[in-house]
Every structure is written in C-alpha cells, then in structure tokens.
Design an enzyme around this catalytic site. Sequence first.
Site, mmCIF file in Angstrom:
data_model
loop_
_atom_site.group_PDB
_atom_site.id
_atom_site.type_symbol
_atom_site.label_atom_id
_atom_site.label_comp_id
_atom_site.label_asym_id
_atom_site.label_seq_id
_atom_site.Cartn_x
_atom_site.Cartn_y
_atom_site.Cartn_z
ATOM 1 N N GLU A 1 92.615 73.044 20.969
ATOM 2 C CA GLU A 1 93.466 73.110 19.876
ATOM 3 C C GLU A 1 94.840 73.686 20.906
ATOM 4 O O GLU A 1 94.816 74.921 21.225
ATOM 5 C CB GLU A 1 93.319 74.029 18.930
ATOM 6 C CG GLU A 1 93.229 73.547 17.545
ATOM 7 C CD GLU A 1 92.902 74.229 16.573
ATOM 8 O OE1 GLU A 1 93.833 75.101 16.318
ATOM 9 O OE2 GLU A 1 91.726 74.439 15.939
ATOM 10 N N ASP B 1 100.783 81.911 10.191
ATOM 11 C CA ASP B 1 100.476 82.785 11.516
ATOM 12 C C ASP B 1 100.927 84.232 11.197
ATOM 13 O O ASP B 1 101.760 84.798 10.685
ATOM 14 C CB ASP B 1 101.018 82.082 12.404
ATOM 15 C CG ASP B 1 100.119 80.676 12.926
ATOM 16 O OD1 ASP B 1 99.284 80.922 13.164
ATOM 17 O OD2 ASP B 1 101.147 79.868 13.008
#
Lengths: 268, 421
Positions: free
Chosen positions: A38, A49
């Site tokens: 990823e 995040d």
Amino acid sequence: MASGEKLYVPYVMPEFPTAGSTVQTVLALQRSGASLIELGFPHSDPLADGVVIQNAAQTAIRNGATLQRIFNLVKNARQGEGGEALTVPLVLMGYINPVLAYGVEKFLDDAAAAGVDGFIIPDLPPEEAAWFRAECVERNLSLIFLISPVSSDERIRKIDDLSTDFSYCVAVNATTGTAKLVQNSDNAVEAYLERVRRQVKKKFVVGFGVQTAAQAERLLEKADGVVVGTALLRAIAAATSPDETAKRAEQFWRALQVRTGASELEKA
Amino acid sequence: MTETLTTPVTASLATTGYAAPDARGHFGVYGGKYVPETLIKNADDLEREYAAAKLDERFWNEFHDLLKHFVGRETPLYYAKRLSELLGGAKIYLKREDLCHTGAHKINNAIGQILLARRMGKKRIIAETGAGQHGVATATVCALFGLECVVYMGEEDIARQAPNVARMKLLGADVRPVAIGSKTLKDATSEAIRDWVTNPDDTFYIIGSVVGMHPYPMMVRDFQSVIGQETKRQMLEREGRLPDVITACVGGGSNAMGMFYPFLNEVLRRDALARPKLVGVEAAGEGLTGRHAATLTKGRPGVLHGAMMYLLQDDDGQIDLAHSISAGLDYPGVGPEHSYLKDLGLVQYTSATDDDAMTALQTLAKTEGIICALETAHGVHYAIQIAPTLSREQTVVVCLSGRGDKDLNTIERYLETHTAS
C-alpha cells in the site's frame, strides 16, 4: 494472491523520510515477504490519519512526492533496478482532492500505465464513488472500500459487493496509528471481525492501530490480511539516506513476518 | 446588474422554486458526504434525526423560545442614518446580529444543534472555532444544557482572540490548542473531525458554519435563516418593499447563507428591477495577488472536510494556507451552497482587503457608535462602496454578524503599525 494465504500488507509514504527512497523501500518490503504494497499519496489535510502519517505526508510533499512523481517511481519499481523488479500487487492509498486536481481519467490512465493495481480512498465512501468505481472497473483497476466497527451488517454486505477484490476493515473507531487497539482486551475487535466475516463473500484485510507482531497475529486469526503503516513509518522515520530507509523497512518487516510466521508454524 | 436567469438551470428553478440540496446532500456538484467510513453512520444518524426534528413542531417551538428569551431575538434592523447621510446615497440598514447573546449570529445555530444533540442522547459536544465566536456560542449552550464541551482552536487564533478563549474557559469548556498545519480554523476543523472519528458513539459535533458533510450545510443554513426571515419582515414593515442590495461577509458563509436563503426565490422570480441583489464579501487579506482567503473569487472546486466546494489549493490539490486579519474568515474553503449559488449566478461574490475592513470598521464606529467584528467589517466595506452609487430611495442591508470586542488587540496592533494612513 493465492487463496488461503494471509496477506501481509505494509503501508508506506513515498519519499519518506528521505527523497529518492521509494523504489528501494518497496523492493525491500517485497523481499522481506510483503504480499501487497500500500503506497500512500500525500495530502495536506488527511482526515482519517493520526499524527505520524500527517507528518509523513508533510515530509513527502516537501520531498516532491506529487502524483506524477509517484507514478514514475512505481514505473521504475515495476521495471526493476539491478535486475530486481516489483511483482507483488501495489495499491495507492490517499485522499480524493489530489486525484480531482490531477484529473480523474488522467489519474486512472497514468496509474494503470505505471503498474498500479488499485486504490483505497478513505474520503470516497460508496455514496460518492459510483462514477469513480465505474472508471476503475472499465480499466480493470481495483477499488477497495473501508468497513468500520460502526458499519451495519447491511452496509458491510454492500461494501463487500462494491469492493472489487477485498475490503479494508478499520480495526477500531480511530484515526491511523491509534493506541486503542493496544488497550483493547475485551475481544471487541475479534467479535467485530467475526461479524464482518459472516457478512462478506470476498476477502478482507484489517488495519489502523496494528503496532506489534502479536497484534498482527491475533487479527490474522480472523482476517485475511493485516495492514501495518504507522509502526513501519516510525521504524524508518530516523533514516538519513535512501539506503538506510530501505534497510530499516526491510528489518522491520522481516521481523514482523518472522514472528507471526513462526507462531503459525507452531500451531501447525 | 448582470442578467443571469437565462441559463437552463435557473430558468427551471424560477418555475419550481429554489430547492437544494437534493436527497443526497448535493448542491449541484457541491456538498455530499466525502467522509471516512467511520463517520458515515454519524452523518446518517444526524440526517435522520434532523429530518424528524424538522417536522416536529415542539422542536421548533423550543428553538424559537430559546432564540427569544435566551438569545434576545428578534434582533433590530437599524437604520444607520448618519452613515447613510455621510455617503449620500442609499439608506443603509444594519441587521444587528451583534446584539445576540454572546455577540454574534453563531448562537442561532448552536441552539439548534444542541437541541438535536439532546434529542439524540449525546453527552459530549465538540466544536471547532476560528474567531472564537462559535466556540463561545457552543460553550454557552453546553453550559445551558449541562453537557461536556471540547473546543478545538488553532494556536494562532488562540493568540489573536484571547478574550474569547477566556470566555470559553469561564463557561467550562476544554479549549484544545491545535498546533498542526496552519494553526487556524482549517486545522481546528480537521482535529474536531478526527475527534469525532475516534468518539462516534457519545459525541455530537456542532459545526459552526455551512461547511462539512451533509446534512451540516443544509442544517446550519436552516438554523441561521432566522436572520433573513426577520430581515424580510422588518424591511417590509419599515420600507414597504424588499431591499435593493443585501450583503454579508463570507468565510465558511453561515451568516450570509442565513441572510440570503429566504430571499433566493425573490431573486429567481422577480423581474430584474424588483430583484434584491445578494452580495457575499470574502476576505482579500493582503490583496488578491498576495495572501488572502477569497475562496470563491480565486479558488477551484475540490473536496475538504467532507464536502465538495470551492477551495484555495495548489496544482497538486494540496490545500493552501488562507490569510485574513479576521480569524473567522481565515478559511481556505467555503460552504457548498455558496459554491452552487456562485455558479448559478444567484449571488455575487466580491472581496475586501484587511485595510478595507479596518477602514470600514472605523467609519462605522465613528458615525454610528457601533464597533463591529473584523469579519463583519468586510460586508460593511461593500455597503460603503455601493451606497453612494444608488439613489436615496434605495436600500442596502448589511448583516452585522458580530461585535468587535474580541478584536480590540488586533485593531490596536494594526493602528499602531498603520499610523501614517
């Protein structure tokens, strides 16, 4: 991806912490056992995040990790450096605004040409993704949607249906890199992953807050794969050269896989 | 006035009436729910609850009761006689939202959302704030309803809006400094959203402007539209006709949306001569070629904080830092409905610089005895520009969105460094 095999998925931010490190780093991760990479693409305002990936994104932007640059890096990794080429699948993970700014069709065409296999776009839920998904399917690119602990059973079935290959379970209600999973000792994560398993037909991986080999092992009991990002970024954050970045990534990932792999052997 | 009603969309809207957003929260291409999966349930729950509340007479009765007895509505529509005479043109009216309890229009929305939070049984309230007015409004309603309150505020804004930080603390709120990114409203909003991602069960997020994922832009507009509804009624009482020009400052755009919304059908249906002209005023900061926050004037569509809207962004889609001397306008996005109204041409958007706003603020203070907020002064600047070009029979309404007490430090510092002018 052979069926039955567990997926070990590292998340890395390109050009983090050093410019010029991306190709070596993804190759090092492949070498140390990663089944799928990823690769992030940075955004200035990453809503899902935690602080580690926020800071890594800032560094990546400073180091010139534009989408154009990232496509070139993926192309280089696919073509190989010194005979070694990236052969495992690679998905890009990032937010929709840089994609819109680049132009959706150009983004998908350039990604496909570079050797990208698919995308995870956290702020593009199924509600807003119909057009984007159709463009992906047309180009034979994967689109992976997120499942969260607050997703209803009905919604999990819908997401499983829409995800082209597998879905991505957010382990806990949190941003990336949270300590919540560490504190969780009441098997809530297991119960949640069992609930997901009962609803889905396709595979699913699990991530967000997976920081240790022991946690990865525990989650792999219930999921088809595990994603480790923040802990990997922490492990490479102090590197001062591309060589050192790749070396630290390799050490971290090898250790993670050996530890989880070793316990698999014991059980067998 | 530019003729904009020839486009097919506005032509069909003129028949059907203005109706936005659609069922999925889109204003044309703008708005929507561009949020991580963890927030979808919260957004859906809120959407369902608001749809139910909207049909519940008791909800609106309580809302209006609190607006009357706690906030002090209705607010006056004040004829600024000396200012109008000084400029020698149209009559300028000020919609006095600065006289609301807590000093700005923000409380209208905070009351609406806290009633929803209580309906949903939420125990913990979070909010973002720029100038601190929304933070103060949220801390106030949390005190009123006995709920825990956490306010995210950028470090730069904490420094320039100290009086509001003190007020929030006194009201019992936990003010959390945000040290990442711009250290202003944009990152305070991101942090509040991350908090909500982490605490989806017990927490209600009171967004302070017409931004964020559906249903917020619609819901905040609905709560703020009391401003425009009162203005319309008051204007018909005072002048027997609608205003010729209605203006308001636009950061995220909640006071402007609340003021404009009840007039949109008048803009669509009336002929050009009887149609009010709606003008939103953005912050041009140091000038449109320098650092500014004029999102609709200079930005491009993109996605931020859960919605598609005009954004200040670079070629790679990274969000630019906005700048305005007023913390409340210092935001690189703008409400999705404003983005839609700009494209439709139903509202015109212009901008005022830091210097323009500061001059307008002083002019208003000296002619009318009203110290308005720096945000508000951007709208006042436009009124001062346009009034002399109109006849004495015409009227201009300015949404006087807030009072300026919070800005005294910024104003003093500005005046010290600009004594030559």
